[in-house]
Design a protein around this motif. Structure first.
Motif, PDB file in Angstrom:
ATOM      1  N   PRO A 183      -1.236   6.723   1.432  1.00 10.32           N
ATOM      2  CA  PRO A 183      -2.610   6.234   1.308  1.00 10.32           C
ATOM      3  C   PRO A 183      -3.563   6.961   2.251  1.00 10.32           C
ATOM      4  O   PRO A 183      -3.139   7.631   3.203  1.00 10.32           O
ATOM      5  CB  PRO A 183      -2.493   4.759   1.683  1.00 10.32           C
ATOM      6  CG  PRO A 183      -1.310   4.697   2.585  1.00 10.32           C
ATOM      7  CD  PRO A 183      -0.357   5.749   2.107  1.00 10.32           C
ATOM      8  N   SER A 184      -4.841   6.804   1.996  1.00  5.46           N
ATOM      9  CA  SER A 184      -5.862   7.393   2.855  1.00  5.46           C
ATOM     10  C   SER A 184      -6.036   6.557   4.118  1.00  5.46           C
ATOM     11  O   SER A 184      -5.611   5.398   4.190  1.00  5.46           O
ATOM     12  CB  SER A 184      -7.194   7.467   2.109  1.00  5.46           C
ATOM     13  OG  SER A 184      -7.691   6.151   1.871  1.00  5.46           O
ATOM     14  N   LEU A 213       0.824  -1.210   0.000  1.00  4.69           N
ATOM     15  CA  LEU A 213       0.000   0.000   0.000  1.00  4.69           C
ATOM     16  C   LEU A 213       0.860   1.262   0.000  1.00  4.69           C
ATOM     17  O   LEU A 213       0.557   2.236  -0.702  1.00  4.69           O
ATOM     18  CB  LEU A 213      -0.926  -0.015   1.223  1.00  4.69           C
ATOM     19  CG  LEU A 213      -1.888   1.170   1.381  1.00  4.69           C
ATOM     20  CD1 LEU A 213      -2.892   1.202   0.237  1.00  4.69           C
ATOM     21  CD2 LEU A 213      -2.609   1.087   2.733  1.00  4.69           C
ATOM     22  N   TRP A 214       1.936   1.265   0.763  1.00  6.77           N
ATOM     23  CA  TRP A 214       2.807   2.442   0.883  1.00  6.77           C
ATOM     24  C   TRP A 214       3.848   2.513  -0.225  1.00  6.77           C
ATOM     25  O   TRP A 214       4.590   3.497  -0.308  1.00  6.77           O
ATOM     26  CB  TRP A 214       3.489   2.457   2.243  1.00  6.77           C
ATOM     27  CG  TRP A 214       2.595   2.919   3.354  1.00  6.77           C
ATOM     28  CD1 TRP A 214       1.783   2.145   4.141  1.00  6.77           C
ATOM     29  CD2 TRP A 214       2.408   4.264   3.788  1.00  6.77           C
ATOM     30  NE1 TRP A 214       1.109   2.928   5.041  1.00  6.77           N
ATOM     31  CE2 TRP A 214       1.465   4.238   4.852  1.00  6.77           C
ATOM     32  CE3 TRP A 214       2.928   5.495   3.392  1.00  6.77           C
ATOM     33  CZ2 TRP A 214       1.053   5.391   5.517  1.00  6.77           C
ATOM     34  CZ3 TRP A 214       2.522   6.642   4.043  1.00  6.77           C
ATOM     35  CH2 TRP A 214       1.589   6.586   5.102  1.00  6.77           C
ATOM     36  N   ALA A 221      -8.768   5.299   5.124  1.00  8.20           N
ATOM     37  CA  ALA A 221      -9.621   4.153   4.785  1.00  8.20           C
ATOM     38  C   ALA A 221      -8.808   3.037   4.143  1.00  8.20           C
ATOM     39  O   ALA A 221      -9.036   1.841   4.429  1.00  8.20           O
ATOM     40  CB  ALA A 221     -10.734   4.605   3.847  1.00  8.20           C
ATOM     41  N   GLN A 222      -7.860   3.384   3.303  1.00 11.80           N
ATOM     42  CA  GLN A 222      -7.009   2.374   2.674  1.00 11.80           C
ATOM     43  C   GLN A 222      -6.132   1.666   3.704  1.00 11.80           C
ATOM     44  O   GLN A 222      -5.949   0.446   3.653  1.00 11.80           O
ATOM     45  CB  GLN A 222      -6.138   3.022   1.600  1.00 11.80           C
ATOM     46  CG  GLN A 222      -6.882   3.460   0.361  1.00 11.80           C
ATOM     47  CD  GLN A 222      -5.983   4.213  -0.608  1.00 11.80           C
ATOM     48  OE1 GLN A 222      -5.217   5.107  -0.212  1.00 11.80           O
ATOM     49  NE2 GLN A 222      -6.057   3.861  -1.887  1.00 11.80           N
ATOM     50  N   ALA A 255      -8.281  -0.746   5.691  1.00 14.85           N
ATOM     51  CA  ALA A 255      -8.607  -1.942   4.915  1.00 14.85           C
ATOM     52  C   ALA A 255      -7.420  -2.903   4.865  1.00 14.85           C
ATOM     53  O   ALA A 255      -7.592  -4.123   4.985  1.00 14.85           O
ATOM     54  CB  ALA A 255      -9.024  -1.540   3.511  1.00 14.85           C
ATOM     55  N   ALA A 256      -6.206  -2.372   4.701  1.00 15.42           N
ATOM     56  CA  ALA A 256      -5.019  -3.229   4.670  1.00 15.42           C
ATOM     57  C   ALA A 256      -4.755  -3.858   6.031  1.00 15.42           C
ATOM     58  O   ALA A 256      -4.399  -5.036   6.123  1.00 15.42           O
ATOM     59  CB  ALA A 256      -3.806  -2.419   4.213  1.00 15.42           C
TER      60      ALA A 256
END
Length: 336
Positions: free
Chosen positions: A133-134, A120-121, A136-137, A140-141
């Motif tokens: 990332p946000s 993600l990052w 929310a992201q 989720a991760a």
């Protein structure tokens, strides 16, 4: 939190007084490099034969543990859905057990299931570029991160959620110990081994002096020796925030992630070095201490009796701090 092979400490090696009895070879591995310097004896294998032994072990670890090749045992496991199990090599199960122990000991600061956050990052094998990332992201991760979703059943590794493992924070240290054990079996008792920056040395050079390595200062622009260590039968690992990072809107984001918040560390610890008889332990513990930071990490290291050397940023530069165990082994004089 993971320390990838490309950005592990690039320790300088001091080889004053080397004679013709020292053999040396190396090559690419794990996206970085390895090297072996050793004292050849009458019964040690020829260099090409010894190199073949070393590289066979390196290839085995890559086949089992790489997240950068789709056909590795680890990558196949990572693609399995929640509720799946798969037979895994004993070495992978050994590292999972070790990682679980470090996770328990650190209340989750160390976590091998952090691959979704690394991706993600922008620091993982499946990343699509660095980014912030946000919230929310990140949430989720994090839903698929945690050793509680992982368990071993005999020879099988099982997942209760869609978790993905990343063993880069300990695989190189494990590999160093595996190669060191094989060197002893082959009659090589004096050596300096480096696998992607994880080091181990044993014995003496032909001139009777110990193998010496240099801890690199946490500088972005050049390699500068911070401190030199004489080693005999010890492994060394350094984790730092100064080689693999990105900047956005004037803020620096390190590849070392805190799994408890799902984001890069933000404290002032720039690097931490751990010396231990087990390079596997040194590798994992240097990452763990890096995540904990200068205060909590130092307290953890002192309580556990670890030989650790901390380098922290200040408004005017850097300050260093060594644990009591480190000073007993390598001398006092570190700044407090």
């Amino acid at each position: 939190m993971v320390k990838t092979a490309l950005f592990a400490l690039l320790a300088g090696v001091l080889l004053a007084g080397c004679g013709e009895q020292i053999e040396e070879f190396g090559g690419p591995t794990m996206g970085s490099h390895y090297s072996l310097k050793y004292v050849a004896g009458e019964e040690t294998p020829q260099p090409q034969a010894l190199k073949a032994e070393v590289e066979a072990l390196l290839a085995e670890v890559d086949r089992q543990m790489s997240t950068w090749r789709a056909d590795s045992d680890l990558s196949v496991f990572n693609r399995l859905p929640a509720g799946s199990c798969r037979d895994m090599p004993p070495a992978v199960l050994e590292l999972v057990r070790f990682g679980e122990q470090l996770s328990r000991d650190s209340d989750g600061a160390f976590d091998l299931t952090i691959q979704p956050l690394l991706d993600l990052w922008g620091f993982g094998s499946q990343s699509r570029g660095t980014q912030v990332p946000s919230a929310a992201q990140i949430a989720a991760a994090r839903a698929n991160v945690g050793h509680r979703y992982l368990h071993i059943d005999g020879t099988q590794l099982c997942k209760r959620a869609a978790i993905e493992l990343d063993l880069d924070s300990i695989a190189a240290g494990y590999t160093v110990d595996r190669i060191a054990a094989r060197l002893r079996e082959l009659g090589v008792h004096s050596y300096l081994l480096d696998v992607t920056g994880e080091l181990k040395a044993a014995g003496r050079k032909p001139d009777g002096l110990p193998w010496r390595i240099a801890i690199e200062a946490p500088r972005d622009d050049q390699q500068v020796a911070q401190k030199t260590l004489a080693l005999d039968g010890q492994g060394v690992s350094t984790s730092g925030d100064y080689r693999n990072y990105f900047e956005q809107d004037g803020k620096r984001y390190s590849h070392t992630l805190d799994p408890q918040i799902g984001a890069p560390i933000s404290h002032r610890l720039a690097s931490v070095t751990v010396v231990d008889a087990s390079t596997l332990r040194a590798d994992g513990l240097s990452t763990l201490l890096m995540v904990l930071g200068p205060q909590r990490g130092f307290a953890y290291a002192e309580q556990a009796g670890l030989a650790a050397f901390f380098v922290s940023r200040t408004d005017s530069g850097f300050t260093t701090r060594a644990t009591a165990a480190f000073e007993r082994q390598f001398g006092a004089g570190a700044k407090q």
